[in-house]
Design a protein around this motif. Structure first.
Motif, PDB file in Angstrom:
ATOM      1  N   ALA A  20      37.450  39.995  37.096  1.00 36.97           N
ATOM      2  CA  ALA A  20      37.564  38.719  36.382  1.00 36.97           C
ATOM      3  C   ALA A  20      38.319  37.695  37.222  1.00 36.97           C
ATOM      4  O   ALA A  20      37.944  36.522  37.277  1.00 36.97           O
ATOM      5  CB  ALA A  20      38.254  38.927  35.035  1.00 36.97           C
ATOM      6  N   ALA A  21      39.384  38.113  37.895  1.00 33.39           N
ATOM      7  CA  ALA A  21      40.163  37.189  38.730  1.00 33.39           C
ATOM      8  C   ALA A  21      39.337  36.676  39.907  1.00 33.39           C
ATOM      9  O   ALA A  21      39.370  35.484  40.233  1.00 33.39           O
ATOM     10  CB  ALA A  21      41.433  37.880  39.230  1.00 33.39           C
ATOM     11  N   VAL A  22      38.577  37.547  40.530  1.00 33.05           N
ATOM     12  CA  VAL A  22      37.734  37.137  41.660  1.00 33.05           C
ATOM     13  C   VAL A  22      36.658  36.164  41.181  1.00 33.05           C
ATOM     14  O   VAL A  22      36.400  35.140  41.819  1.00 33.05           O
ATOM     15  CB  VAL A  22      37.106  38.368  42.349  1.00 33.05           C
ATOM     16  CG1 VAL A  22      35.997  37.966  43.307  1.00 33.05           C
ATOM     17  CG2 VAL A  22      38.174  39.163  43.077  1.00 33.05           C
ATOM     18  N   THR A  23      36.045  36.447  40.041  1.00 36.96           N
ATOM     19  CA  THR A  23      35.015  35.558  39.498  1.00 36.96           C
ATOM     20  C   THR A  23      35.596  34.182  39.176  1.00 36.96           C
ATOM     21  O   THR A  23      35.005  33.151  39.520  1.00 36.96           O
ATOM     22  CB  THR A  23      34.387  36.178  38.232  1.00 36.96           C
ATOM     23  OG1 THR A  23      33.833  37.450  38.584  1.00 36.96           O
ATOM     24  CG2 THR A  23      33.313  35.281  37.655  1.00 36.96           C
ATOM     25  N   LEU A  24      36.739  34.153  38.530  1.00 33.82           N
ATOM     26  CA  LEU A  24      37.383  32.886  38.184  1.00 33.82           C
ATOM     27  C   LEU A  24      37.769  32.110  39.446  1.00 33.82           C
ATOM     28  O   LEU A  24      37.571  30.898  39.520  1.00 33.82           O
ATOM     29  CB  LEU A  24      38.614  33.137  37.312  1.00 33.82           C
ATOM     30  CG  LEU A  24      39.331  31.900  36.790  1.00 33.82           C
ATOM     31  CD1 LEU A  24      38.399  31.092  35.900  1.00 33.82           C
ATOM     32  CD2 LEU A  24      40.576  32.311  36.014  1.00 33.82           C
ATOM     33  N   SER A  25      38.302  32.787  40.443  1.00 35.50           N
ATOM     34  CA  SER A  25      38.663  32.116  41.702  1.00 35.50           C
ATOM     35  C   SER A  25      37.434  31.545  42.387  1.00 35.50           C
ATOM     36  O   SER A  25      37.454  30.418  42.874  1.00 35.50           O
ATOM     37  CB  SER A  25      39.358  33.102  42.651  1.00 35.50           C
ATOM     38  OG  SER A  25      40.563  33.529  42.097  1.00 35.50           O
ATOM     39  N   TRP A  26      36.351  32.325  42.448  1.00 41.15           N
ATOM     40  CA  TRP A  26      35.138  31.840  43.090  1.00 41.15           C
ATOM     41  C   TRP A  26      34.616  30.608  42.357  1.00 41.15           C
ATOM     42  O   TRP A  26      34.214  29.635  42.974  1.00 41.15           O
ATOM     43  CB  TRP A  26      34.065  32.924  43.094  1.00 41.15           C
ATOM     44  CG  TRP A  26      32.772  32.426  43.664  1.00 41.15           C
ATOM     45  CD1 TRP A  26      32.407  32.398  44.966  1.00 41.15           C
ATOM     46  CD2 TRP A  26      31.697  31.821  42.933  1.00 41.15           C
ATOM     47  NE1 TRP A  26      31.160  31.829  45.101  1.00 41.15           N
ATOM     48  CE2 TRP A  26      30.709  31.464  43.866  1.00 41.15           C
ATOM     49  CE3 TRP A  26      31.474  31.553  41.592  1.00 41.15           C
ATOM     50  CZ2 TRP A  26      29.523  30.854  43.495  1.00 41.15           C
ATOM     51  CZ3 TRP A  26      30.287  30.937  41.227  1.00 41.15           C
ATOM     52  CH2 TRP A  26      29.322  30.604  42.175  1.00 41.15           C
ATOM     53  N   TRP A  27      34.608  30.642  41.035  1.00 40.46           N
ATOM     54  CA  TRP A  27      34.130  29.509  40.256  1.00 40.46           C
ATOM     55  C   TRP A  27      34.981  28.269  40.523  1.00 40.46           C
ATOM     56  O   TRP A  27      34.453  27.175  40.692  1.00 40.46           O
ATOM     57  CB  TRP A  27      34.149  29.858  38.766  1.00 40.46           C
ATOM     58  CG  TRP A  27      33.650  28.733  37.917  1.00 40.46           C
ATOM     59  CD1 TRP A  27      32.370  28.352  37.709  1.00 40.46           C
ATOM     60  CD2 TRP A  27      34.459  27.814  37.177  1.00 40.46           C
ATOM     61  NE1 TRP A  27      32.321  27.256  36.876  1.00 40.46           N
ATOM     62  CE2 TRP A  27      33.593  26.904  36.537  1.00 40.46           C
ATOM     63  CE3 TRP A  27      35.829  27.676  36.986  1.00 40.46           C
ATOM     64  CZ2 TRP A  27      34.056  25.883  35.739  1.00 40.46           C
ATOM     65  CZ3 TRP A  27      36.280  26.655  36.185  1.00 40.46           C
ATOM     66  CH2 TRP A  27      35.404  25.777  35.570  1.00 40.46           C
ATOM     67  N   GLY A  28      36.301  28.406  40.589  1.00 37.39           N
ATOM     68  CA  GLY A  28      37.182  27.268  40.860  1.00 37.39           C
ATOM     69  C   GLY A  28      36.946  26.672  42.236  1.00 37.39           C
ATOM     70  O   GLY A  28      36.834  25.462  42.395  1.00 37.39           O
ATOM     71  N   VAL A  29      36.855  27.520  43.252  1.00 40.93           N
ATOM     72  CA  VAL A  29      36.611  27.038  44.617  1.00 40.93           C
ATOM     73  C   VAL A  29      35.234  26.391  44.698  1.00 40.93           C
ATOM     74  O   VAL A  29      35.078  25.317  45.290  1.00 40.93           O
ATOM     75  CB  VAL A  29      36.745  28.200  45.631  1.00 40.93           C
ATOM     76  CG1 VAL A  29      36.241  27.789  47.000  1.00 40.93           C
ATOM     77  CG2 VAL A  29      38.176  28.672  45.708  1.00 40.93           C
ATOM     78  N   HIS A  30      34.241  26.998  44.090  1.00 45.17           N
ATOM     79  CA  HIS A  30      32.889  26.437  44.102  1.00 45.17           C
ATOM     80  C   HIS A  30      32.868  25.052  43.448  1.00 45.17           C
ATOM     81  O   HIS A  30      32.240  24.123  43.956  1.00 45.17           O
ATOM     82  CB  HIS A  30      31.933  27.379  43.385  1.00 45.17           C
ATOM     83  CG  HIS A  30      30.554  26.831  43.211  1.00 45.17           C
ATOM     84  ND1 HIS A  30      29.667  26.741  44.251  1.00 45.17           N
ATOM     85  CD2 HIS A  30      29.923  26.330  42.125  1.00 45.17           C
ATOM     86  CE1 HIS A  30      28.546  26.213  43.814  1.00 45.17           C
ATOM     87  NE2 HIS A  30      28.672  25.946  42.524  1.00 45.17           N
ATOM     88  N   THR A  31      33.574  24.903  42.344  1.00 47.60           N
ATOM     89  CA  THR A  31      33.618  23.618  41.631  1.00 47.60           C
ATOM     90  C   THR A  31      34.259  22.537  42.494  1.00 47.60           C
ATOM     91  O   THR A  31      33.760  21.424  42.583  1.00 47.60           O
ATOM     92  CB  THR A  31      34.398  23.771  40.304  1.00 47.60           C
ATOM     93  OG1 THR A  31      33.751  24.767  39.516  1.00 47.60           O
ATOM     94  CG2 THR A  31      34.441  22.463  39.544  1.00 47.60           C
ATOM     95  N   VAL A  32      35.354  22.860  43.156  1.00 45.17           N
ATOM     96  CA  VAL A  32      36.040  21.878  44.007  1.00 45.17           C
ATOM     97  C   VAL A  32      35.184  21.517  45.210  1.00 45.17           C
ATOM     98  O   VAL A  32      35.013  20.351  45.542  1.00 45.17           O
ATOM     99  CB  VAL A  32      37.419  22.417  44.462  1.00 45.17           C
ATOM    100  CG1 VAL A  32      38.014  21.545  45.546  1.00 45.17           C
ATOM    101  CG2 VAL A  32      38.371  22.508  43.276  1.00 45.17           C
TER     102      VAL A  32
END
Length: 184
Positions: A20-32
């Motif tokens: 879950a942490a990796v998925t959330l981090s990837w989503w945040g970086v992708h959004t930025v």
């Protein structure tokens, strides 16, 4: 047996939390990063009957998507966060006189004007339509860093070197697209 079961439950909980942490981090970086990337330059057709050679006395080319600085620029220490991006470009208040050359213009196939702006930090090329604009290319000069921001009603290309920041804005929110250069 209970110890082994407890160990497996802990391992499974750790795996799910890590996933879950990796998925959330990837989503945040992708959004930025999705807000900072820009489309690659597109090729403009050569008019019929053209030999492909520039006319005698022609100046610099309008844009070069293949020319790169001789020394690779070092990457910035941190990418701008979405919350750090300006919502509207600041009003130009240059402390030094902008050092832009007169823009050169070509007509694009869709009726817009392709204009190139050469500044100390590099070269920016926009396709200016009647009510919007597109970034065709942006190339930093040797030793300069470059960042690009795109929003629905403006584009900002900023070149930085040492303590100097040079921004080329293209704004079209209530008017036809206009380009402003700010040198700080």
């Amino acid at each position: 047996m209970a110890r082994m079961r407890r160990g497996l439950v802990h391992a499974m909980a750790w795996s799910l939390a890590t996933g879950a942490a990796v998925t959330l981090s990837w989503w945040g970086v992708h959004t930025v990063l999705a807000g900072t990337a820009y489309d690659p330059p597109r090729a403009l057709p050569i008019p019929a009957g053209s030999t492909g050679a520039p006319p005698a006395g022609a100046g610099d080319p309008l844009a070069s998507s293949t020319r790169r600085p001789s020394t690779p620029p070092s990457s910035p220490s941190a990418e701008p966060r979405a919350s750090d991006r300006p919502t509207t470009p600041p009003a130009p208040t240059p402390s030094r006189a902008p050092t832009a050359s007169k823009p050169t213009t070509k007509r694009s196939p869709d009726g817009g004007d392709v204009k190139s702006y050469a500044v100390d930090g590099g070269r920016v090329v926009f396709d200016l339509g009647p009510s919007s604009a597109e970034l065709v290319s942006a190339t930093p000069a040797s030793g300069w860093q470059m960042q690009v921001w795109k929003q629905p009603t403006w584009i900002r290309v900023t070149f930085t070197k040492d303590d100097r920041e040079l921004s080329v804005f293209c704004v079209w929110h209530d008017t036809a697209p206009r380009v402003e250069i700010e040198d700080r």
